[in-house]
Design an enzyme around this catalytic site. Structure first.
Site, mmCIF file in Angstrom:
data_model
loop_
_atom_site.group_PDB
_atom_site.id
_atom_site.type_symbol
_atom_site.label_atom_id
_atom_site.label_comp_id
_atom_site.label_asym_id
_atom_site.label_seq_id
_atom_site.Cartn_x
_atom_site.Cartn_y
_atom_site.Cartn_z
ATOM 1 N NE ARG A 174 21.204 54.585 45.902
ATOM 2 C CZ ARG A 174 21.084 54.397 47.202
ATOM 3 N NH1 ARG A 174 21.620 55.260 48.029
ATOM 4 N NH2 ARG A 174 20.438 53.348 47.670
ATOM 5 N NE ARG A 178 25.946 45.548 37.655
ATOM 6 C CZ ARG A 178 25.152 45.029 38.573
ATOM 7 N NH1 ARG A 178 24.390 43.986 38.287
ATOM 8 N NH2 ARG A 178 25.129 45.546 39.777
ATOM 9 N NE ARG A 251 8.646 61.308 49.145
ATOM 10 C CZ ARG A 251 7.397 61.682 49.045
ATOM 11 N NH1 ARG A 251 6.948 62.726 49.724
ATOM 12 N NH2 ARG A 251 6.566 61.048 48.243
ATOM 13 N NE ARG A 282 11.299 49.286 48.462
ATOM 14 C CZ ARG A 282 12.567 49.591 48.688
ATOM 15 N NH1 ARG A 282 13.488 49.223 47.830
ATOM 16 N NH2 ARG A 282 12.937 50.236 49.767
ATOM 17 C CD GLU A 302 9.435 50.578 50.966
ATOM 18 O OE1 GLU A 302 9.757 49.376 51.156
ATOM 19 O OE2 GLU A 302 10.241 51.451 50.643
ATOM 20 C CE1 TYR A 350 17.973 55.349 53.311
ATOM 21 C CE2 TYR A 350 19.169 54.665 51.363
ATOM 22 C CZ TYR A 350 18.268 54.411 52.353
ATOM 23 O OH TYR A 350 17.652 53.202 52.409
ATOM 24 C CG ASP A 352 23.230 51.411 51.879
ATOM 25 O OD1 ASP A 352 21.994 51.522 51.975
ATOM 26 O OD2 ASP A 352 23.837 51.454 50.797
HETATM 27 P P1 FAD Z 1 18.072 54.059 63.143
HETATM 28 O O1 FAD Z 1 17.987 52.625 62.755
HETATM 29 O O2 FAD Z 1 17.051 55.000 62.624
HETATM 30 O O3 FAD Z 1 18.105 54.131 64.729
HETATM 31 C C1 FAD Z 1 17.922 55.313 65.445
HETATM 32 C C2 FAD Z 1 17.194 54.949 66.729
HETATM 33 O O4 FAD Z 1 17.149 56.101 67.585
HETATM 34 C C3 FAD Z 1 15.748 54.535 66.489
HETATM 35 O O5 FAD Z 1 15.502 53.302 67.114
HETATM 36 C C4 FAD Z 1 14.949 55.673 67.125
HETATM 37 O O6 FAD Z 1 13.714 55.232 67.667
HETATM 38 C C5 FAD Z 1 15.890 56.148 68.190
HETATM 39 N N1 FAD Z 1 15.664 57.539 68.614
HETATM 40 C C6 FAD Z 1 15.577 58.626 67.812
HETATM 41 N N2 FAD Z 1 15.349 59.721 68.558
HETATM 42 C C7 FAD Z 1 15.282 59.326 69.842
HETATM 43 C C8 FAD Z 1 15.058 59.994 71.070
HETATM 44 N N3 FAD Z 1 14.832 61.309 71.114
HETATM 45 N N4 FAD Z 1 15.049 59.271 72.224
HETATM 46 C C9 FAD Z 1 15.263 57.937 72.195
HETATM 47 N N5 FAD Z 1 15.485 57.248 71.053
HETATM 48 C C10 FAD Z 1 15.495 57.930 69.897
HETATM 49 N N6 FAD Z 1 20.537 49.704 54.506
HETATM 50 C C11 FAD Z 1 21.187 48.695 53.884
HETATM 51 O O7 FAD Z 1 22.388 48.523 54.085
HETATM 52 N N7 FAD Z 1 20.497 47.823 53.053
HETATM 53 C C12 FAD Z 1 19.184 47.934 52.799
HETATM 54 O O8 FAD Z 1 18.601 47.139 52.038
HETATM 55 C C13 FAD Z 1 18.472 49.024 53.432
HETATM 56 N N8 FAD Z 1 17.158 49.181 53.199
HETATM 57 C C14 FAD Z 1 16.491 50.206 53.824
HETATM 58 C C15 FAD Z 1 15.131 50.347 53.566
HETATM 59 C C16 FAD Z 1 14.411 51.368 54.177
HETATM 60 C C17 FAD Z 1 12.963 51.536 53.854
HETATM 61 C C18 FAD Z 1 15.084 52.261 55.066
HETATM 62 C C19 FAD Z 1 14.327 53.377 55.729
HETATM 63 C C20 FAD Z 1 16.446 52.111 55.337
HETATM 64 C C21 FAD Z 1 17.172 51.095 54.705
HETATM 65 N N9 FAD Z 1 18.529 50.912 54.944
HETATM 66 C C22 FAD Z 1 19.197 49.888 54.312
HETATM 67 C C23 FAD Z 1 19.303 51.825 55.839
HETATM 68 C C24 FAD Z 1 19.416 51.295 57.277
HETATM 69 O O9 FAD Z 1 18.129 51.224 57.857
HETATM 70 C C25 FAD Z 1 20.282 52.240 58.102
HETATM 71 O O10 FAD Z 1 21.565 52.367 57.549
HETATM 72 C C26 FAD Z 1 20.489 51.847 59.587
HETATM 73 O O11 FAD Z 1 19.445 51.091 60.112
HETATM 74 C C27 FAD Z 1 20.626 53.125 60.380
HETATM 75 O O12 FAD Z 1 20.977 52.901 61.713
HETATM 76 P P2 FAD Z 1 20.984 54.147 62.712
HETATM 77 O O13 FAD Z 1 21.416 53.640 64.030
HETATM 78 O O14 FAD Z 1 21.749 55.270 62.119
HETATM 79 O O15 FAD Z 1 19.484 54.675 62.717
HETATM 80 N N1 UDP Z 2 14.705 53.847 40.751
HETATM 81 C C1 UDP Z 2 13.855 53.785 39.679
HETATM 82 N N2 UDP Z 2 13.191 52.615 39.402
HETATM 83 C C2 UDP Z 2 13.357 51.510 40.155
HETATM 84 C C3 UDP Z 2 14.242 51.562 41.267
HETATM 85 C C4 UDP Z 2 14.894 52.749 41.542
HETATM 86 O O1 UDP Z 2 13.665 54.773 38.982
HETATM 87 O O2 UDP Z 2 12.714 50.486 39.858
HETATM 88 C C5 UDP Z 2 15.393 55.139 41.039
HETATM 89 C C6 UDP Z 2 14.595 56.032 41.986
HETATM 90 O O3 UDP Z 2 14.798 57.381 41.561
HETATM 91 C C7 UDP Z 2 15.267 55.812 43.323
HETATM 92 C C8 UDP Z 2 16.720 55.641 42.904
HETATM 93 O O4 UDP Z 2 16.645 54.943 41.647
HETATM 94 O O5 UDP Z 2 15.082 56.899 44.185
HETATM 95 C C9 UDP Z 2 17.555 54.840 43.887
HETATM 96 O O6 UDP Z 2 16.947 53.590 44.064
HETATM 97 P P1 UDP Z 2 17.469 52.510 45.105
HETATM 98 O O7 UDP Z 2 16.630 51.308 44.971
HETATM 99 O O8 UDP Z 2 18.935 52.401 44.957
HETATM 100 O O9 UDP Z 2 17.198 53.253 46.472
HETATM 101 P P2 UDP Z 2 16.404 52.865 47.787
HETATM 102 O O10 UDP Z 2 15.274 53.816 47.810
HETATM 103 O O11 UDP Z 2 15.964 51.449 47.740
HETATM 104 O O12 UDP Z 2 17.385 53.141 48.833
#
Ligand code: FAD
Ligand code: UDP
Length: 370
Positions: A174, A178, A251, A282, A302, A350, A352
């Site tokens: 993914r 480019r 994870r 990062r 992080e 996973y 977005d």
């Molecule tokens: P969550 O946001 O996890 O919400 C689930 C909720 O349920 C939580 O508040 C939890 O506390 C609650 N819950 C769980 N179990 C219970 C229970 N038993 N009782 C009551 N409450 C409960 N997406 C992007 O598009 N762009 C990004 O740049 C991006 N960056 C990310 C970076 C990180 C580090 C992470 C972890 C995710 C990232 N994402 C990103 C993904 C994004 O966070 C998710 O797509 C989105 O927030 C998921 O929404 P959700 O409602 O499925 O889950």
């Molecule tokens: N990755 C990497 N170097 C970087 C950024 C990403 O090797 O500087 C690899 C790594 O294996 C990672 C995958 O690309 O798990 C996907 O990265 P991305 O940033 O798309 O995922 P995120 O963890 O931010 O959702």
């Protein structure tokens, strides 16, 4: 509990999935109750304001989508700024543009044309013969050994806690490659950060909806038995079924946030540290998501880590054992009367943010239209 037995939907989790579902049903006159175990609604998009800076407390979130429907949907609740994600990779002090593009190739090898870059990668790719069998081989065949060793190997091994030779090839597929001078990480049609922070969107979605925070549904299950026609569950699916088939693996992540008495720490929102010996993957400097000019700054390191039961689950582990186990849990869920599952945890995917919104809107349609 008579007084409670008056909801159409009991929605477990106030992340984007739960909040979108609740909003859509509430505005159609359905009675919704949202339970959230954390102290605040919003799930992982929740941010905290500190000295005028929105700190993304559960990891940096950049909104991007190709769906016009999703874009118009979120724009009901907030305007979006013009932020474009163009992260920098730092390998022992050498800086490279991400994603892999002509700027990266120029800094790595001094090449200036796409043909030169392609020739360089082709010569390094020659060591891989046949279908790539693991992430290391996939990466080398995509971008060559130099980029693999400096920008991929260390980062990936930290992120996943396993050797690149033991990881599946698809994780890296993914990552865009480019042959243009284009540093825009996401090639999405729409991209940005909500002006005023993500909480604006959550507040807008949950406006008028009854939300109880600090309630873990699985602990309080007996008290909520039968209070609603249907349960929308967005938590971990193995926990819902009391781990009866075994535990799904995740994870984990640890965030370390620091306030610095300076205006600008790293000059970019996201800097990846790709060397193995740096323990974090990062550093996020939050103010740059919103072009902030405050005299102070907040940065977050992080750290990926092994996940322990009871901790926040951040990423599903995409291996055969976990996928098979999840499929068994999904079968149980399909048999459970009145249960709807959705979102990143319950679907063990996973997703977005835009995908979560899209699937929540689809779940609403499914409910309404059957
Ligand atoms: P969550 O946001 O996890 O919400 C689930 C909720 O349920 C939580 O508040 C939890 O506390 C609650 N819950 C769980 N179990 C219970 C229970 N038993 N009782 C009551 N409450 C409960 N997406 C992007 O598009 N762009 C990004 O740049 C991006 N960056 C990310 C970076 C990180 C580090 C992470 C972890 C995710 C990232 N994402 C990103 C993904 C994004 O966070 C998710 O797509 C989105 O927030 C998921 O929404 P959700 O409602 O499925 O889950
Ligand atoms: N990755 C990497 N170097 C970087 C950024 C990403 O090797 O500087 C690899 C790594 O294996 C990672 C995958 O690309 O798990 C996907 O990265 P991305 O940033 O798309 O995922 P995120 O963890 O931010 O959702």
């Amino acid at each position: 509990m008579k007084e409670l037995s008056q909801y159409d939907y009991l929605i477990v989790g106030s992340g984007l999935f739960g909040a979108v579902f609740a909003h859509e049903m509430q505005r159609r006159g359905r009675r919704c109750l949202v339970l959230e175990r954390r102290a605040f609604p919003g799930g992982n998009v929740r941010s905290e304001e500190r000295e005028g800076i929105h700190v993304h407390v559960y990891g940096a979130h950049i909104f991007h989508t190709n769906s016009k429907e999703v874009w118009q949907y979120v724009n009901q609740f907030a305007d979006f700024n013009q932020f474009v994600n163009a992260p920098i990779a730092n390998f022992r002090g050498e800086l490279y543009h991400l994603p892999f593009n002509m700027n990266t190739f120029h800094a790595m090898w001094g090449v200036t044309t796409p043909a030169q870059a392609a020739a360089k990668i082709a010569s390094q790719r020659a060591e891989i013969t046949g279908e790539p069998r693991n992430l290391e081989e996939q990466a080398i065949s995509l971008v060559g050994r130099d980029i693999y060793e400096k920008l991929i190997q260390g980062y990936t091994e930290k992120q996943w806690g396993r050797k690149c030779t033991e990881l599946p090839a698809f994780i890296i597929k993914r990552l865009p490659v480019r042959y243009t001078y284009d540093n825009n990480y996401f090639q999405a049609r729409y991209q940005g950060i909500p002006v005023g922070g993500y909480n604006r969107i959550i507040d807008g979605l949950l406006d008028g909806v009854e939300v109880r925070t600090g309630v873990d549904y699985l602990e309080a299950r007996a008290a909520y038995e039968g209070v609603a026609e249907r349960v929308v569950y967005t938590g971990a699916l193995d926990a819902y079924f009391d781990f009866r088939l075994g535990r799904l693996a995740y994870r984990g992540l640890r965030f370390e946030t620091e306030r610095l008495e300076q205006e600008n720490y790293q000059g970019v929102a996201v800097m990846n540290y790709t060397a193995r010996e740096v323990p974090y993957t990062r550093i996020i400097e939050h103010k740059h998501f919103e072009f902030g000019r405050q005299p102070v700054t907040y940065v977050t390191r992080e750290y990926p880590q092994e996940w322990q039961p009871g901790e926040e689950a951040y990423y599903p582990v995409n291996d055969a054992r976990n996928q098979q186990l999840y499929a068994q849990y999904a079968e149980l869920a399909a048999k459970e009367r009145g249960l709807i599952i959705g979102g990143r945890l319950a679907k063990y995917r996973y997703y977005d943010m835009d995908q979560v919104i899209e699937t929540a809107l689809a779940a609403v349609r499914q409910e309404l239209e059957g």
